[in-house]
Design a protein around this motif. Structure first.
Motif, PDB file in Angstrom:
ATOM      1  N   VAL A 138       2.887  10.032   1.163  1.00  0.00           N
ATOM      2  CA  VAL A 138       4.033   9.708   0.317  1.00  0.00           C
ATOM      3  C   VAL A 138       3.846   8.294  -0.196  1.00  0.00           C
ATOM      4  O   VAL A 138       3.533   7.366   0.561  1.00  0.00           O
ATOM      5  N   SER A 140      16.840   6.014   3.040  1.00  0.00           N
ATOM      6  CA  SER A 140      15.844   6.028   4.100  1.00  0.00           C
ATOM      7  C   SER A 140      14.973   7.279   4.007  1.00  0.00           C
ATOM      8  O   SER A 140      15.461   8.370   3.711  1.00  0.00           O
ATOM      9  N   LEU A 141      13.706   7.100   4.281  1.00  0.00           N
ATOM     10  CA  LEU A 141      12.754   8.203   4.364  1.00  0.00           C
ATOM     11  C   LEU A 141      12.245   8.280   5.800  1.00  0.00           C
ATOM     12  O   LEU A 141      11.838   7.273   6.377  1.00  0.00           O
ATOM     13  N   PHE A 178       9.815   8.472  -4.749  1.00  0.00           N
ATOM     14  CA  PHE A 178       8.888   8.960  -3.738  1.00  0.00           C
ATOM     15  C   PHE A 178       7.979  10.011  -4.373  1.00  0.00           C
ATOM     16  O   PHE A 178       8.458  10.954  -5.004  1.00  0.00           O
ATOM     17  N   VAL A 224      12.083   6.750  11.177  1.00  0.00           N
ATOM     18  CA  VAL A 224      12.835   6.334   9.988  1.00  0.00           C
ATOM     19  C   VAL A 224      12.556   4.849   9.768  1.00  0.00           C
ATOM     20  O   VAL A 224      13.186   3.988  10.363  1.00  0.00           O
ATOM     21  N   ARG A 273      12.454   2.676   3.100  1.00  0.00           N
ATOM     22  CA  ARG A 273      13.550   2.870   2.160  1.00  0.00           C
ATOM     23  C   ARG A 273      13.009   2.733   0.758  1.00  0.00           C
ATOM     24  O   ARG A 273      12.075   1.952   0.490  1.00  0.00           O
ATOM     25  N   ALA A 314       8.098  14.928   6.296  1.00  0.00           N
ATOM     26  CA  ALA A 314       8.846  13.809   5.735  1.00  0.00           C
ATOM     27  C   ALA A 314      10.183  14.355   5.265  1.00  0.00           C
ATOM     28  O   ALA A 314      10.299  15.545   4.944  1.00  0.00           O
ATOM     29  N   SER A 315      11.202  13.513   5.228  1.00  0.00           N
ATOM     30  CA  SER A 315      12.526  14.033   4.896  1.00  0.00           C
ATOM     31  C   SER A 315      13.420  12.940   4.339  1.00  0.00           C
ATOM     32  O   SER A 315      13.261  11.747   4.624  1.00  0.00           O
ATOM     33  N   LEU A 316      14.387  13.391   3.519  1.00  0.00           N
ATOM     34  CA  LEU A 316      15.399  12.523   2.912  1.00  0.00           C
ATOM     35  C   LEU A 316      16.779  13.116   3.157  1.00  0.00           C
ATOM     36  O   LEU A 316      16.922  14.273   3.543  1.00  0.00           O
ATOM     37  N   THR A 348      19.663  13.363  -6.785  1.00  0.00           N
ATOM     38  CA  THR A 348      18.232  13.167  -6.962  1.00  0.00           C
ATOM     39  C   THR A 348      17.750  13.789  -8.269  1.00  0.00           C
ATOM     40  O   THR A 348      18.469  14.557  -8.918  1.00  0.00           O
ATOM     41  N   PHE A 362       5.491   5.061  -2.437  1.00  0.00           N
ATOM     42  CA  PHE A 362       6.808   4.491  -2.712  1.00  0.00           C
ATOM     43  C   PHE A 362       6.810   3.742  -4.026  1.00  0.00           C
ATOM     44  O   PHE A 362       5.765   3.443  -4.613  1.00  0.00           O
ATOM     45  N   THR A 388       9.393   9.865   8.281  1.00  0.00           N
ATOM     46  CA  THR A 388       8.090  10.516   8.318  1.00  0.00           C
ATOM     47  C   THR A 388       7.705  10.731   9.778  1.00  0.00           C
ATOM     48  O   THR A 388       7.680   9.781  10.569  1.00  0.00           O
TER      49      THR A 388
END
Length: 496
Positions: A324, A465-466, A479, A472, A475, A338-340, A379, A326, A468
């Motif tokens: 990922v 915040s992301l 992405f 956490v 930020r 990975a998550s949002l 988003t 940034f 992975t």
């Protein structure tokens, strides 16, 4: 003693076969088994027998047995509710006459509810079938007990045989239906990429082994001591939380005597070291020492012996990684997810309860808790404006496609498994909770899942915040996710 004669029941009370079968049972001579079957039948009242066995599996068993205990108890609760709360009132049926069995077998206080179906048989079959979905070996030991409980209801004269058969079919069906919204985890490792030969690492010579003393609830010191015995020539680097691990590894890798990396820890530690291994192009040996060890289990390296053998022979397999990038130009390699949005909170809650409840029950509770307090995240996903509750990006393909991800069957096709929950659908929160509880998530308009090689996500003006691989620590607002096919060389025998 003359066996009792059963008077022909009124029409509709029982079939001729029922009368014949219970008569055959009544003619069996008295034995010590009479008292045993009566005691067994009474022990299953209110599912006490299955609750005891299930609790034992959860508290004392390994991971598959804990899942088996949870699924078995869940199946019992559903089957008992349907049999006693719905089927009995809808299908009233008188029980066999008191004189249908010898006096020595009879209960002092026989039940007075409807005879059809047998709630005891439903609970017994539900528990045995639920356990079988997770641990066939444990079910093989439990099945004879379940069968004995079912027969005991005929033996003591409180059910017709057809009541028991119907109850058993109901219980098994209910347990099988749980598979629809709680998939059984596949214990087989994922399909990985091609095998290669690299320089062997005999006795750990040329290996830099990173250990996390706090891994696995503080068992990291013990694990590193065991690995030292198997890798006496390896260099050991203990993680210092006050220092940058990547910088420490880069400094060590600049030395000519380090040809491979090793890591002993959980998913977060493995991910951090794997990032350096991918970036520097060195092979990695993973020794699972965390609580859940998702990557090690999926890659088939959750046992130390195969990895030690692969080090001795220089055998590696190629595994996909994901990256990922940034908005500030930085990037992060991850090997799991990975998550949002609300997903990081969901993961933390799920992993807190997963070791004891199993993944699906923990995931269902966590999802409901997060959705009730979450705020929509606005988003733009691949140029499409979308309001979401949470976003999941998996390295490799996860199963099942229409439920909470449980296992990873593939780690070699350059694929990102993307899933997100839409917040811009009418009554989305209620619909998601209902879909999660009923196993219809894959058919819900609020659930989107696709496999792609890359994904671009932009959020609103405020950074978010992301997470992975469970950490956490980033930020941002832009992405870019991309698969890195075969980027990681993992020490593993090709036949493992």
């Amino acid at each position: 003693m003359r066996p009792p004669r059963i008077r022909k029941p009124p029409p509709g009370l029982a079939s001729t076969i029922d009368v014949w079968l219970i008569g055959r049972s009544a003619r069996v001579r008295p034995t010590p088994a009479d008292r045993l079957l009566r005691s067994l039948s009474m022990s299953a009242n209110h599912s006490r027998l299955w609750m005891g066995i299930g609790a034992g599996l959860i508290v004392l068993g390994n991971r598959p047995l804990r899942r088996a205990g949870v699924r078995g108890l869940l199946s019992v609760s559903l089957a008992s509710a349907i049999a006693n709360g719905i089927a009995k009132p809808v299908f009233p049926r008188r029980r066999p006459p008191d004189e249908s069995v010898p006096f020595v077998r009879r209960l002092v206080r026989p039940p007075v509810s409807s005879s059809f179906p047998s709630g005891h048989a439903a609970s017994a079959a539900a528990f045995a079938t639920g356990v079988a979905l997770e641990s066939p070996a444990a079910a093989a030991a439990i099945a004879p007990v379940a069968l004995a409980v079912g027969y005991s209801r005929v033996h003591i004269g409180v059910h017709w045989p057809s009541d028991v058969v119907a109850g058993a079919l109901l219980g098994s069906a209910v347990a099988l239906v749980t598979h629809r919204w709680w998939a059984a985890r596949a214990d087989e490792p994922a399909l990985l990429g091609h095998a290669e030969q690299v320089d062997p690492v005999p006795h750990g010579r040329g290996l830099l082994l990173v250990t996390n003393p706090m891994a696995g609830g503080g068992n990291g010191e013990l694990a590193s001591a065991q690995l030292r015995a198997g890798l006496p020539a390896a260099r050991i680097l203990k993680i210092d939380p006050e220092r940058d691990l990547g910088a420490q590894l880069d400094a060590r890798l600049d030395r000519a005597d380090v040809t491979a990396l090793g890591v002993s820890g959980g998913d977060g530690t493995v991910s951090s070291v794997a990032e350096v291994a991918v970036r520097r192009g060195v092979p990695l040996a993973v020794f699972a020492d965390g609580t859940l060890n998702h990557f090690a289990r999926d890659a088939g390296v959750d046992a130390a012996e195969p990895t030690l053998a692969a080090l001795e022979h220089g055998t590696v397999v190629r595994v996909d990684a994901a990256e990922v990038r940034f908005d500030d130009g930085g990037s992060r390699i991850f090997v799991n997810t990975a998550s949002l949005g609300g997903y990081p909170d969901f993961v933390r809650m799920r992993e807190r309860w997963e070791p004891r409840l199993g993944k699906w029950p923990a995931a269902a509770i966590a999802m409901i808790r997060v959705l009730l307090g979450a705020q929509p995240l606005h988003t733009v996903i691949d140029r499409v404006p979308t309001a979401i509750w949470m976003l999941f990006v998996g390295n490799g393909r996860y199963d099942p496609a229409d439920q909470v991800p449980m296992s990873r069957p593939e780690l070699h096709r350059g694929t990102l498994d993307v899933r997100y929950l839409r917040a811009d659908v009418r009554f989305s929160r209620t619909r998601l909770i209902w879909a999660a509880l009923t196993g219809t998530l894959g058919n819900s308009a609020t659930y989107v899942r696709r496999e792609v090689p890359a994904l671009a996500v932009r959020v609103g003006e405020n950074p978010v915040s992301l997470a992975t691989d469970g950490e956490v620590d980033f930020r941002g607002t832009d992405f870019a996710f991309v698969s890195r096919p075969s980027a990681l060389a993992l020490f593993r025998p090709p036949e493992a």
